[in-house]
Design a protein around this motif. Structure first.
Motif, PDB file in Angstrom:
ATOM      1  N   LYS A   1      -2.699  -1.777  -9.953  1.00 54.32           N
ATOM      2  CA  LYS A   1      -2.747  -0.697  -8.973  1.00 54.32           C
ATOM      3  C   LYS A   1      -4.179  -0.202  -8.854  1.00 54.32           C
ATOM      4  O   LYS A   1      -4.851   0.033  -9.869  1.00 54.32           O
ATOM      5  CB  LYS A   1      -1.827   0.442  -9.428  1.00 54.32           C
ATOM      6  CG  LYS A   1      -0.348   0.136  -9.248  1.00 54.32           C
ATOM      7  CD  LYS A   1       0.467   1.397  -9.440  1.00 54.32           C
ATOM      8  CE  LYS A   1       1.896   1.307  -8.944  1.00 54.32           C
ATOM      9  NZ  LYS A   1       2.569   0.034  -8.993  1.00 54.32           N
ATOM     10  N   VAL A   2      -4.658  -0.088  -7.616  1.00 51.81           N
ATOM     11  CA  VAL A   2      -6.029   0.381  -7.405  1.00 51.81           C
ATOM     12  C   VAL A   2      -6.029   1.440  -6.328  1.00 51.81           C
ATOM     13  O   VAL A   2      -5.009   1.671  -5.657  1.00 51.81           O
ATOM     14  CB  VAL A   2      -6.973  -0.773  -6.978  1.00 51.81           C
ATOM     15  CG1 VAL A   2      -7.084  -1.803  -8.087  1.00 51.81           C
ATOM     16  CG2 VAL A   2      -6.502  -1.403  -5.689  1.00 51.81           C
ATOM     17  N   LYS A   3      -7.171   2.122  -6.142  1.00 49.27           N
ATOM     18  CA  LYS A   3      -7.295   3.135  -5.092  1.00 49.27           C
ATOM     19  C   LYS A   3      -7.202   2.451  -3.727  1.00 49.27           C
ATOM     20  O   LYS A   3      -7.803   1.396  -3.511  1.00 49.27           O
ATOM     21  CB  LYS A   3      -8.641   3.854  -5.222  1.00 49.27           C
ATOM     22  CG  LYS A   3      -8.509   5.357  -5.138  1.00 49.27           C
ATOM     23  CD  LYS A   3      -9.835   6.018  -5.444  1.00 49.27           C
ATOM     24  CE  LYS A   3     -10.622   6.170  -4.149  1.00 49.27           C
ATOM     25  NZ  LYS A   3     -12.005   6.570  -4.371  1.00 49.27           N
ATOM     26  N   ASN A   4      -6.435   3.052  -2.819  1.00 51.89           N
ATOM     27  CA  ASN A   4      -6.283   2.455  -1.491  1.00 51.89           C
ATOM     28  C   ASN A   4      -7.515   2.762  -0.641  1.00 51.89           C
ATOM     29  O   ASN A   4      -7.873   3.909  -0.443  1.00 51.89           O
ATOM     30  CB  ASN A   4      -5.022   3.011  -0.817  1.00 51.89           C
ATOM     31  CG  ASN A   4      -4.733   2.277   0.473  1.00 51.89           C
ATOM     32  OD1 ASN A   4      -5.464   1.353   0.853  1.00 51.89           O
ATOM     33  ND2 ASN A   4      -3.675   2.672   1.144  1.00 51.89           N
ATOM     34  N   ASN A   5      -8.140   1.704  -0.179  1.00 55.30           N
ATOM     35  CA  ASN A   5      -9.346   1.881   0.624  1.00 55.30           C
ATOM     36  C   ASN A   5      -9.075   1.298   2.010  1.00 55.30           C
ATOM     37  O   ASN A   5      -9.721   0.369   2.448  1.00 55.30           O
ATOM     38  CB  ASN A   5     -10.508   1.167  -0.088  1.00 55.30           C
ATOM     39  CG  ASN A   5     -11.840   1.477   0.559  1.00 55.30           C
ATOM     40  OD1 ASN A   5     -11.950   2.386   1.373  1.00 55.30           O
ATOM     41  ND2 ASN A   5     -12.857   0.690   0.193  1.00 55.30           N
TER      42      ASN A   5
ATOM     43  N   THR B   1      -1.330  -1.836  -4.357  1.00 59.64           N
ATOM     44  CA  THR B   1      -1.069  -2.810  -5.401  1.00 59.64           C
ATOM     45  C   THR B   1      -1.661  -4.129  -4.938  1.00 59.64           C
ATOM     46  O   THR B   1      -1.411  -4.579  -3.816  1.00 59.64           O
ATOM     47  CB  THR B   1       0.442  -2.995  -5.621  1.00 59.64           C
ATOM     48  OG1 THR B   1       1.000  -1.704  -5.875  1.00 59.64           O
ATOM     49  CG2 THR B   1       0.702  -3.912  -6.805  1.00 59.64           C
TER      50      THR B   1
ATOM     51  N   SER C   1      -8.643  -0.047 -14.203  1.00 59.64           N
ATOM     52  CA  SER C   1      -8.808  -0.222 -12.750  1.00 59.64           C
ATOM     53  C   SER C   1      -9.989   0.575 -12.218  1.00 59.64           C
ATOM     54  O   SER C   1     -10.530   0.275 -11.165  1.00 59.64           O
ATOM     55  CB  SER C   1      -7.540   0.211 -12.008  1.00 59.64           C
ATOM     56  OG  SER C   1      -6.489  -0.654 -12.328  1.00 59.64           O
ATOM     57  N   ASP C   2     -10.419   1.605 -12.978  1.00 62.05           N
ATOM     58  CA  ASP C   2     -11.533   2.435 -12.511  1.00 62.05           C
ATOM     59  C   ASP C   2     -12.876   1.713 -12.629  1.00 62.05           C
ATOM     60  O   ASP C   2     -13.810   2.005 -11.900  1.00 62.05           O
ATOM     61  CB  ASP C   2     -11.600   3.731 -13.338  1.00 62.05           C
ATOM     62  CG  ASP C   2     -10.325   4.535 -13.194  1.00 62.05           C
ATOM     63  OD1 ASP C   2      -9.657   4.362 -12.144  1.00 62.05           O
ATOM     64  OD2 ASP C   2      -9.989   5.292 -14.114  1.00 62.05           O
TER      65      ASP C   2
ATOM     66  N   ASN D   1       0.188   5.728  -0.127  1.00 60.86           N
ATOM     67  CA  ASN D   1      -0.814   6.602   0.496  1.00 60.86           C
ATOM     68  C   ASN D   1      -2.220   6.366  -0.031  1.00 60.86           C
ATOM     69  O   ASN D   1      -3.085   5.886   0.683  1.00 60.86           O
ATOM     70  CB  ASN D   1      -0.427   8.071   0.289  1.00 60.86           C
ATOM     71  CG  ASN D   1       0.845   8.377   1.055  1.00 60.86           C
ATOM     72  OD1 ASN D   1       1.110   7.741   2.070  1.00 60.86           O
ATOM     73  ND2 ASN D   1       1.639   9.299   0.552  1.00 60.86           N
ATOM     74  N   ASP D   2      -2.415   6.735  -1.296  1.00 57.24           N
ATOM     75  CA  ASP D   2      -3.771   6.580  -1.814  1.00 57.24           C
ATOM     76  C   ASP D   2      -3.809   5.549  -2.932  1.00 57.24           C
ATOM     77  O   ASP D   2      -4.710   5.526  -3.748  1.00 57.24           O
ATOM     78  CB  ASP D   2      -4.326   7.919  -2.306  1.00 57.24           C
ATOM     79  CG  ASP D   2      -3.382   8.583  -3.276  1.00 57.24           C
ATOM     80  OD1 ASP D   2      -2.270   8.029  -3.479  1.00 57.24           O
ATOM     81  OD2 ASP D   2      -3.739   9.622  -3.838  1.00 57.24           O
ATOM     82  N   GLU D   3      -2.817   4.731  -2.965  1.00 54.46           N
ATOM     83  CA  GLU D   3      -2.774   3.703  -4.000  1.00 54.46           C
ATOM     84  C   GLU D   3      -2.355   2.387  -3.360  1.00 54.46           C
ATOM     85  O   GLU D   3      -1.574   2.372  -2.419  1.00 54.46           O
ATOM     86  CB  GLU D   3      -1.770   4.103  -5.081  1.00 54.46           C
ATOM     87  CG  GLU D   3      -2.123   3.522  -6.436  1.00 54.46           C
ATOM     88  CD  GLU D   3      -1.182   4.048  -7.520  1.00 54.46           C
ATOM     89  OE1 GLU D   3      -1.678   4.511  -8.547  1.00 54.46           O
ATOM     90  OE2 GLU D   3       0.030   3.972  -7.315  1.00 54.46           O
TER      91      GLU D   3
ATOM     92  N   THR E   1       0.853  -1.192   0.000  1.00 54.96           N
ATOM     93  CA  THR E   1       0.000   0.000   0.000  1.00 54.96           C
ATOM     94  C   THR E   1       0.884   1.234   0.000  1.00 54.96           C
ATOM     95  O   THR E   1       1.910   1.283   0.692  1.00 54.96           O
ATOM     96  CB  THR E   1      -0.910   0.042   1.236  1.00 54.96           C
ATOM     97  OG1 THR E   1      -0.098  -0.046   2.407  1.00 54.96           O
ATOM     98  CG2 THR E   1      -1.899  -1.101   1.215  1.00 54.96           C
TER      99      THR E   1
END
Lengths: 357, 282
Positions: A265-269, A255, A345-346, A251-253, A249
């Motif tokens: 790579k996706v948005k970090n949730n 893997t 990825s979106d 910050n806001d991304e 992980t």
């Protein structure tokens, strides 16, 4: 703020020791077209029957227009049901069938006549007043069954798979008809079906029911675009589901690694490293990749091509994982042993594994 | 080719119907217009006298008495079989099959033999009277038979299955969903029965009534055995004309008269909105 017409409060129903409904709470708004959708045996029809009163709840409360009707008998509830096999009175004419509810409520004869005439116009069955149900086609019987319900101007109309005995073409026609009549009358419709096309095309909201609980309740579009559980993703439309694990992980991304050995790579949730996820990708979200594409790409061994007119559905394999994707006819595609696919990825939906069960 | 084989399949039934049903009826019809001589022979003539004779007050009285006994028998059969059929139809399908089969078990024994069985039960020193007196329910024996009661018991017992089967077939055909629809539309139990259940089972009741009423007019052996010869049904009348008075033409005329009445009843049923298909439906 919309008015709540039907309120279910933790409704449970056991039958011969089996739990059919395991605690369902649900608000249905005035004038809404809500569909209860689920596989057969999921409890959707039972739930509908608890609202009509034909089935008693084991626990929980049911309110109609703010009034607690949990212990009210069916004929005292201001709801009407359209049954799966129409359940018309075979010994009565169309007119008598439609007027039956009003007659039982001791509405004056002249008023019955005008109101029956109104709905017969609404369902476009003028001239059939004196026919018996056996002299009507399936679609016409369906209209009469519908008219018999709406003529009473119930607060809620319950429809139990009303179109399931009609053929495909008639069903499509009746879907449009139902929606038109519902809008015109402004009656709240609660509709039970196992047919997702029917549910998606007519409903304002759909409640997906599985094993006696609501999996998700949302607008048709949200159900398709943002399913909240694996079951919903699988039940509504087609989907490829991948097991995945968070690799790292930032910050806001984040893997994550899919089971087909692909890192994306996706948005970090708020993911933790090592956390297990499920990634859902719809068949139409795959695109043919070009030589130069490197991210979100993988190679598929194709197995089967199913031609469906405007598109072709392709079944393939990555290692042991089966993949389904769609090729449009204008795509630059020739049947091939191996295809390189990409996705964005979106578009994909990521479920946290621990949401499940 | 196809038509030929179709005829082949049907031929046993057609031959049966022609030889054993159509010919005898035509012969009876023919006989009814003849005259008898004093020794039971037939004088070939063409006369309506036999039909005119039916309207003689003596025979009209028999007809009327017979019809009222048959009518009461029919009503009793309806009253017994309707609740029974509703009771059966609420059971599980397998239980329903067993119960209905039990209804048909008596057919395995000849009805004359079964009527003799009733004599054992009903006579003055019979099973019923012995039990009733042993339990001190009554002092003297009750006359169950050699009167109207004996005839009613015999007729109802013998003909009840013919009422139960068609009534059951119409009661079991009622869709539970239709009853729910009625309740859903605001009908109470009484209205659901009178407006939905009863009208839908009327064909079955009518069918059963025909199948009870017509034989009840003619069951001479029950009137003979359980009525002690005091009660004369039309059946007895016909039997006597053929076997005792040796007046075949008159017996034939009464028989044809009964057939015509049956037709008229079916016509009446059709006129009142009945569906012919429902009559054959069991």
């Amino acid at each position: 703020m919309k008015k709540v017409m039907v309120k279910l409060d933790n409704v449970k129903k056991d039958y011969e020791g089996k739990k059919i409904i395991k605690g369902i709470s649900l608000d249905i708004y005035e004038g809404e077209f809500l569909t209860l959708l689920g596989p057969s045996g999921c409890g959707k029809t039972t739930l509908l029957r608890t609202i009509s009163g034909l089935e008693k709840v084991s626990s929980g409360k049911i309110y109609i227009d703010g009034e607690d009707v949990t212990d009210v008998i069916p004929r005292k509830r201001e709801v009407n049901t359209i049954f799966q096999n129409f359940a018309l009175f075979s010994h009565m004419t169309v007119e008598k069938n439609i007027g039956f509810g009003l007659k039982m409520k001791k509405v004056p004869k002249s008023e019955i006549k005008t109101r029956v005439k109104e709905v017969i116009e609404l369902i476009q069955m003028e001239g059939f007043e004196d026919r018996k149900p056996t002299q009507l086609s399936g679609g016409q019987q369906q209209r009469v069954a519908l008219a018999r319900g709406i003529v009473n101007k119930p607060k809620v109309l319950l429809l139990d798979e009303p179109l399931s005995s009609l053929d495909m073409k008639l069903r499509k026609q009746m879907q449009v008809e139902l929606k038109r009549i519902q809008k015109k009358m402004g009656i709240t419709f609660i509709y039970v079906t196992h047919d997702q096309d029917e549910a998606l095309s007519m409903s304002d909201r759909v409640a997906i029911i599985n094993n006696g609980v609501i999996e998700q309740i949302d607008t048709p579009r949200k159900l398709y675009d943002a399913p909240k559980t694996k079951f919903v993703a699988d039940f509504i439309g087609e989907s490829n589901q991948f097991n995945a694990v968070v690799v790292s992980t930032q910050n806001d991304e984040a893997t994550i690694k899919l089971e087909i050995d692909l890192e994306i790579k996706v948005k970090n949730n708020h993911y933790d490293v090592g956390e297990k996820l499920t990634v859902i990708i719809r068949p139409e979200q795959f695109r043919l990749a070009r030589e130069k594409d490197i991210t979100n790409c993988f190679v598929v061994k194709t197995k089967e091509h199913i031609y469906s007119g405007s598109f072709t559905k392709v079944l393939g394999k990555v290692g042991k994982k089966e993949i389904e994707f769609i090729i449009y006819n204008d795509d630059d595609y020739t049947k091939n042993e191996e295809v390189k696919l990409k996705f964005s990825s979106d578009d994909i939906v990521i479920l946290e594994e621990n949401n499940e069960e | 080719m196809k038509n030929k084989s179709k005829f082949l399949y049907l031929s046993p039934v057609v031959i049966y119907a022609i030889v054993l049903i159509l010919f005898p009826i035509l012969y009876i019809l023919f006989l009814s217009f003849q005259t008898n001589d004093n020794y039971g022979g037939i004088i070939y003539s063409l006369t309506l006298n036999n039909y005119i004779k039916i309207f003689d007050i003596v025979y009209l009285r028999v007809l009327f008495k017979s019809a009222s006994i048959a009518f009461i028998t029919t009503v009793i059969c309806i009253l017994i079989s309707y609740p029974f059929c509703i009771f059966i139809s609420e059971k599980k399908p397998n239980v329903q099959k067993i119960l209905i089969t039990l209804v048909m078990v008596p057919f395995l024994t000849n009805s004359l033999i079964r009527t003799y069985g009733w004599i054992v039960l009903l006579r003055k020193e019979g099973v019923f009277n012995s039990i009733l007196q042993a339990l001190n329910i009554c002092d003297g024996p009750i006359s169950f038979m050699y009167n109207n009661m004996g005839v009613f018991i015999g007729l109802v017992y013998t003909l009840l299955p013919f009422m139960i089967l068609p009534v059951y077939s119409s009661v079991s055909k009622i869709d539970k969903k239709v009853l729910e629809a009625s309740e859903d539309l605001g009908a109470n139990a009484y209205h659901t029965f009178t407006k939905v259940i009863l009208p839908q089972t009327l064909p079955g009741i009518f069918n059963g009534s025909l199948m009870v009423f017509i034989p009840a007019i003619g069951m001479f052996f029950i009137a003979d055995l359980l009525g002690g010869g005091k009660i004369m049904l039309v059946g007895n009348l016909i039997k006597n004309q053929f076997l005792v008075s040796r007046n075949w033409p008159f017996g034939a005329a009464i028989s044809i008269f009964l057939i015509v009445i049956t037709f008229l009843l079916v016509k009446l049923y059709k006129k009142t909105g009945g569906n012919m298909d429902d009559l054959g439906g069991f």
